[in-house]
Design a protein around this motif. Structure first.
Motif, PDB file in Angstrom:
ATOM      1  N   UNK A 651       0.840  -1.212   0.000  1.00  0.00           N
ATOM      2  CA  UNK A 651       0.000   0.000   0.000  1.00  0.00           C
ATOM      3  C   UNK A 651       0.865   1.249   0.000  1.00  0.00           C
ATOM      4  N   UNK A 652       1.920   1.183   0.879  1.00  0.00           N
ATOM      5  CA  UNK A 652       2.824   2.348   0.912  1.00  0.00           C
ATOM      6  C   UNK A 652       3.509   2.520  -0.440  1.00  0.00           C
ATOM      7  N   UNK A 653       3.985   1.352  -0.961  1.00  0.00           N
ATOM      8  CA  UNK A 653       4.654   1.415  -2.259  1.00  0.00           C
ATOM      9  C   UNK A 653       3.691   1.917  -3.339  1.00  0.00           C
ATOM     10  N   UNK A 654       2.441   1.418  -3.278  1.00  0.00           N
ATOM     11  CA  UNK A 654       1.446   1.869  -4.262  1.00  0.00           C
ATOM     12  C   UNK A 654       1.209   3.371  -4.127  1.00  0.00           C
ATOM     13  N   UNK A 655       1.109   3.817  -2.822  1.00  0.00           N
ATOM     14  CA  UNK A 655       0.905   5.246  -2.609  1.00  0.00           C
ATOM     15  C   UNK A 655       2.066   6.054  -3.177  1.00  0.00           C
ATOM     16  N   UNK A 656       3.287   5.574  -2.824  1.00  0.00           N
ATOM     17  CA  UNK A 656       4.450   6.302  -3.329  1.00  0.00           C
ATOM     18  C   UNK A 656       4.575   6.194  -4.849  1.00  0.00           C
ATOM     19  N   UNK A 657       4.193   5.004  -5.358  1.00  0.00           N
ATOM     20  CA  UNK A 657       4.201   4.884  -6.815  1.00  0.00           C
ATOM     21  C   UNK A 657       3.256   5.893  -7.454  1.00  0.00           C
ATOM     22  N   UNK A 658       2.080   6.029  -6.794  1.00  0.00           N
ATOM     23  CA  UNK A 658       1.119   7.006  -7.307  1.00  0.00           C
ATOM     24  C   UNK A 658       1.695   8.414  -7.237  1.00  0.00           C
ATOM     25  N   UNK A 659       2.323   8.708  -6.057  1.00  0.00           N
ATOM     26  CA  UNK A 659       2.940  10.032  -5.912  1.00  0.00           C
ATOM     27  C   UNK A 659       4.044  10.226  -6.951  1.00  0.00           C
ATOM     28  N   UNK A 660       4.877   9.173  -7.078  1.00  0.00           N
ATOM     29  CA  UNK A 660       5.978   9.264  -8.046  1.00  0.00           C
ATOM     30  C   UNK A 660       5.437   9.403  -9.456  1.00  0.00           C
ATOM     31  N   UNK A 661       4.329   8.660  -9.734  1.00  0.00           N
ATOM     32  CA  UNK A 661       3.739   8.756 -11.061  1.00  0.00           C
ATOM     33  C   UNK A 661       3.240  10.178 -11.321  1.00  0.00           C
ATOM     34  N   UNK A 662       2.566  10.735 -10.265  1.00  0.00           N
ATOM     35  CA  UNK A 662       2.095  12.119 -10.424  1.00  0.00           C
ATOM     36  C   UNK A 662       3.268  13.075 -10.592  1.00  0.00           C
ATOM     37  N   UNK A 663       4.315  12.844  -9.763  1.00  0.00           N
ATOM     38  CA  UNK A 663       5.490  13.712  -9.899  1.00  0.00           C
ATOM     39  C   UNK A 663       6.155  13.538 -11.267  1.00  0.00           C
ATOM     40  N   UNK A 664       6.176  12.275 -11.725  1.00  0.00           N
ATOM     41  CA  UNK A 664       6.735  12.052 -13.070  1.00  0.00           C
ATOM     42  C   UNK A 664       5.927  12.803 -14.123  1.00  0.00           C
TER      43      UNK A 664
END
Length: 953
Positions: A651-664
């Motif tokens: 979940x944390x990784x998914x959240x960060x992935x989402x954040x990273x995806x948004x940042x990307x």
């Protein structure tokens, strides 16, 4: 010829020679005869004997025939006979009446042995390639047939010899361009044998423009309506394209897929299909499948699928699919072809979903096909093809999966019952009395759930009305009910595959399954029993389903937690026994067949047990279920903790992935903005440099104009001074006009005075005549005459003085006015009259004539001088007008250039502001900006300001 008559059985008294003796004599004749005609006749005789005495001719004559091919190249007839003889010896394609049934195998071995003898010397094959190049029909055609026979007998060896031969394949490609159809058609057969299982030769043939030539031949022969030549060309195309990625890519890049569309343009009248047309169309469909086969690389398959959609080939295939009167085997192959054209391609799958059958009312093509699949009266191969089509439609197509499952949900079912949906057909097939329909519907529904957890949860909502008066049951419950009723093996295998696919990776579905208390005892009972070999497959699938219920169990049901289920297995089945039963699946022969390729191909309905995608699921779950069964409770707890931790971590990784995806995404947007700003900055800098150069050019032009303007003003002033010096100002011109008027008046006065003088001269003449008459009449009047004569002399003196005064005045007039010519015209008669008086006085007459001549010359000079002055005046006035126009133009250009410079200065100021703003933005974004650019831009701005101040000065 006499020799032949003796050898070939002419009448003789002695015993007839045997075939072997005759062949030996003919061989000797070929070897020893010096005359070409004798050798030709001997070879012809060997040809006639070669079919009946194949072994003898092959053993004794082959060496001599090869020697003939080498030495008698100049005679096409003997070469043709030799090639035909070798063909008869090597080839196994003899007519049936000449073959004995029990000697067929022996003949095959014989041809292979003779071929091996012939190709033992590679020069023989090279020699044959050279002979095939000959244009003579009697040489080229036998050579083509012989080479084809060699390839049939010893293909790989002959292929290798041709491959290493210089231009070997290219020389054979020329056969396709031969205008004689017999040679061209046999050339196609030759290339078929040449390209079998040899990728290198296939590539060479393809790059020798084989696709273009073969497609042209197919078009010339009438596409699918053509004869056996079209069939041969299609077989050759399959050899070139099948399992050859390079040639497939070349075929696609050469836009040859577009040329396949006319093959499938069948008319409305589909009755009376000939056997050849069915064969041709079958091969054409197979050729399409070669290009989009699932075994090809995914990228190549995808590009071919897109090309087939864009050129209209898929649409044409769907037209055949929905047409009436199409033969069953063609319809089946068309369904398989459409399946692979749409498999995994979203665009093609969407188009196929929109295709409607020409019925009233129109029905989707998918519904019509599913009706055929669940209809037990349809041919088995057709039902398999429809199932494959449905699987390909749902492969990697979540949109299509959702549409199929939605037709099962309560909110979307048509209450009127006017139309049949795909979901209703699947449910009807699932619970039909036909086991094959059960299996097909179960597999089709499993593909609708493949790798889609959302739809697995939604399918739990489906309720079925079993009978009138009874409450509805869920689809999951109905499947388990049928499973427990002890139906046919095929039905139970299909339902178990559906349940395994449904429950895998879906904890909610596992909970619903375990919630029914009869399911787990049924599975353990099935696994624990020792049944026959047919039931072992069902036992293995039951073990797999129970293992999935353990592995994906979320322990939400207290009575069916993981640990309790494993204890149940340990008590009633035994772990080793459970694992053994689980292994029955992968060890089954039908499992291995299904795992080979996606298309369901079964020899009979009884062998229809496993689905290709299900074999992947078994391979994935078999190992993890075996490990899960042997794990202890502590390990399970640890695993649960690890799972929870992993879930949290996920979940944390998914959240960060989402954040990273948004940042990307933001970074991508910022990079795009930076790139656009940099490009704009570069454009602006280029514009600035361009405008700076333009300003510099304008400055130079302005300076040049200033210099030119100063020179022009100086020239204008000096020119006006010269005009003043020449006395050609307007005031002086008016004065001259006034003086001309005065001289005109004086001229008129002088004319009057001249008239008076003329009258006085006439009086004097008359008085002189009177004097001459009086002197003769009387002497007495002398005294009075002398006095009168003296008076006359005084008057003459006075007249002379007056004439002198008048001549002085006339000399003044000749320098002032051009109209003195009129005075000359008026003075001529006067002078002429005065010339009459000169008879009395020669001195007066001579003076008058001389003065008149001088007056005329002076008047003429005055008129010429006046004309020149007038021309000079006109030219100077026009020069003044031109200079004034140029001056006004220069003033306007100076004003315009000043205006442009002001506009450019304003634009430069705006651009400087924009550049500074952009630099600030770039600095805010973190892009380093060098200070030198600012210094240079500041220096440039100072230079521009200095230039503007100079222009204002």
């Amino acid at each position: 010829m006499n020799f032949l008559r003796g050898v070939m059985g002419g009448p003789s008294a002695g015993p007839q020679p045997s075939g072997a003796d005759t062949i030996q004599k003919l061989c000797d004749r070929v070897a020893s005869s010096t005359l070409l005609d004798d050798r030709r006749d001997a070879v012809r005789a060997l040809k006639s004997l070669s079919k009946k005495y194949r072994l003898e001719v092959g053993i004794q004559a082959m060496e001599h025939l090869i020697h003939v091919l080498q030495t008698d190249r100049s005679d096409s007839e003997i070469i043709g006979y030799a090639l035909d003889t070798l063909y008869n010896v090597i080839s196994n394609d003899l007519e049936e009446e000449e073959q004995e049934e029990n000697s067929a195998k022996q003949a095959d071995d014989l041809g292979s042995q003779f071929t091996e003898i012939f190709i033992k010397q590679q020069e023989n094959v090279t020699l044959l390639l050279t002979l095939v190049e000959e244009f003579d029909f009697h040489v080229r055609w036998p050579g083509v047939k012989l080479l084809t026979s060699l390839l049939k007998q010893q293909g790989p060896q002959v292929q290798q010899i041709i491959l290493v031969s210089p231009m070997g394949v290219s020389r054979l490609m020329d056969l396709l361009a031969d205008s004689r159809e017999v040679i061209r058609n046999d050339g196609v057969l030759l290339l078929q044998q040449l390209t079998k299982s040899n990728a290198a030769i296939q590539k060479i043939v393809a790059f020798e423009n084989a696709f273009e030539r073969l497609l042209d031949i197919i078009t010339e022969e009438g596409n699918s309506d053509g004869g056996i030549v079209v069939e041969d060309c299609l077989l050759l195309l399959q050899n070139l394209l099948k399992n050859n990625n390079s040639n497939q890519n070349f075929f696609k890049e050469g836009s040859y897929i577009q040329r396949m569309k006319p093959w499938f343009e069948v008319g409305d009248d589909n009755c009376g299909w000939s056997a050849q047309k069915v064969t041709n169309l079958h091969l054409m469909l197979q050729l399409v499948r070669v290009l989009v086969s699932p075994t090809n690389p995914p990228g190549a398959t995808s590009s071919c699928q897109k090309a087939m959609f864009h050129c209209g080939l898929l649409q044409q295939l769907c037209t055949i699919l929905m047409a009436t009167g199409v033969p069953a085997d063609i319809l089946t192959e068309t369904i398989n072809t459409v399946s692979e054209v749409i498999r995994g391609c979203q665009t093609n799958q969407d188009y196929f979903a929109s295709v409607n059958a020409p019925s009233n009312p129109p029905r989707p093509a998918i519904v019509v096909l599913l009706m055929s699949m669940v209809n037990e009266r349809q041919p088995f191969v057709l039902r398999c093809a429809v199932l494959y089509c449905f699987q390909c439609f749902l492969y990697k197509n979540q949109k299509g999966q959702g549409e199929i499952v939605s037709t099962l949900l309560p909110s979307t079912i048509d209450a009127t019952g006017n139309s049949v949906s795909a979901g209703q057909l699947l449910c009807g097939g699932l619970f039909s009395t036909d086991s094959l329909s059960n299996w097909c519907a179960a597999v089709a529904l499993a593909h609708a759930l493949q790798e889609n957890a959302t739809l697995k949860e939604q399918l739990l909502r489906v309720q079925l009305a079993t009978s009138i008066g009874n409450p509805p049951v869920s689809l999951l419950q109905q499947c388990t009910n049928i499973l427990s009723q002890g139906s046919k093996v095929q039905t139970r295998v299909g339902l178990l595959m559906l349940l395994c696919t449904w429950l895998s990776n879906c904890s909610i579905a596992v909970t619903h399954f375990l919630h029914n208390p009869a399911n787990v005892p049924f599975l353990t009972g099935q696994i624990a029993e020792n049944l026959g070999e047919e039931e072992q497959l069902v036992q293995g699938l039951c073990a797999l389903l129970l293992g999935i219920s353990i592995y994906y169990n979320d322990n939400s049901l207290e009575n069916y937690r993981k640990e309790k289920l494993k204890q149940l297995i340990e008590k009633r089945i035994g772990r080793e026994n459970f694992i053994e039963k689980l292994g029955f699946i992968s060890k089954h022969e039908l499992y291995s067949r299904a795992a080979q390729k996606p298309q369901p191909s079964f020899s009979s309905p009884d062998h229809m047990m496993f689905d290709h995608e299900f074999t992947k699921l078994v391979k994935e779950l078999e190992g993890v279920i075996s490990k899960a069964i042997y794990k202890s409770s502590e390990e399970d707890k640890k695993e649960e903790e690890v799972k929870k931790t992993l879930e949290q971590h996920d979940n944390i990784v998914t959240h960060y992935k989402k954040v990273i995806r948004e940042q990307d995404q933001e970074l991508e947007e910022l990079k795009q903005r930076i790139s656009t700003l940099t490009s704009q900055n570069e454009q602006l800098q280029a514009t600035v440099t361009q405008q700076v150069s333009q300003i510099q050019q304008h400055k130079d032009q302005y300076n040049l104009l200033k210099v030119q303007l100063g020179k022009d003003t100086q020239h204008h002033n000096s020119h006006s001074d010269t005009f003043q010096m020449n006395g050609i100002q307007t005031e002086e011109v008016s004065k001259l006009k006034e003086e001309l008027e005065e001289w005109k008046n004086k001229h008129e006065l002088l004319q009057g005075q001249l008239r008076e003088k003329d009258s006085v001269i006439e009086k004097l003449n008359s008085s002189q005549l009177e004097m001459g008459t009086t002197e003769q009449s009387s002497q007495t009047s002398k005294s009075g005459g002398l006095e009168h004569n003296s008076e006359l002399q005084k008057e003459l003196e006075m007249l002379r003085s007056q004439i002198q005064l008048q001549s002085a005045e006339i000399s003044k007039l000749q320098m002032e006015n051009q109209k003195l010519q009129v005075m000359n015209a008026t003075t001529d008669p006067v002078l002429g009259d005065s010339g009459a008086t000169a008879a009395t006085s020669s001195e007066m007459e001579a003076q008058l004539e001389q003065e008149i001549k001088e007056l005329k010359s002076e008047v003429k000079a005055l008129s010429e001088e006046k004309e020149s002055l007038k021309q000079h005046l006109d030219s100077s006035s026009s020069t003044v007008a031109i200079l004034q126009d140029e001056k006004s133009k220069l003033q306007r250009e100076v004003a315009e250039s000043k205006k442009e410079q002001d506009d450019l200065l304003v634009l430069l100021a705006d651009q400087d502001q924009k550049i500074s703003a952009l630099k600030i933005k770039l600095k805010d974004l973190g892009v380093p900006v060098e200070d030198e650019d600012d210094i240079e831009s500041g220096d440039q701005g100072d230079e521009d300001e200095d230039g503007d101040e100079e222009e204002q000065d």
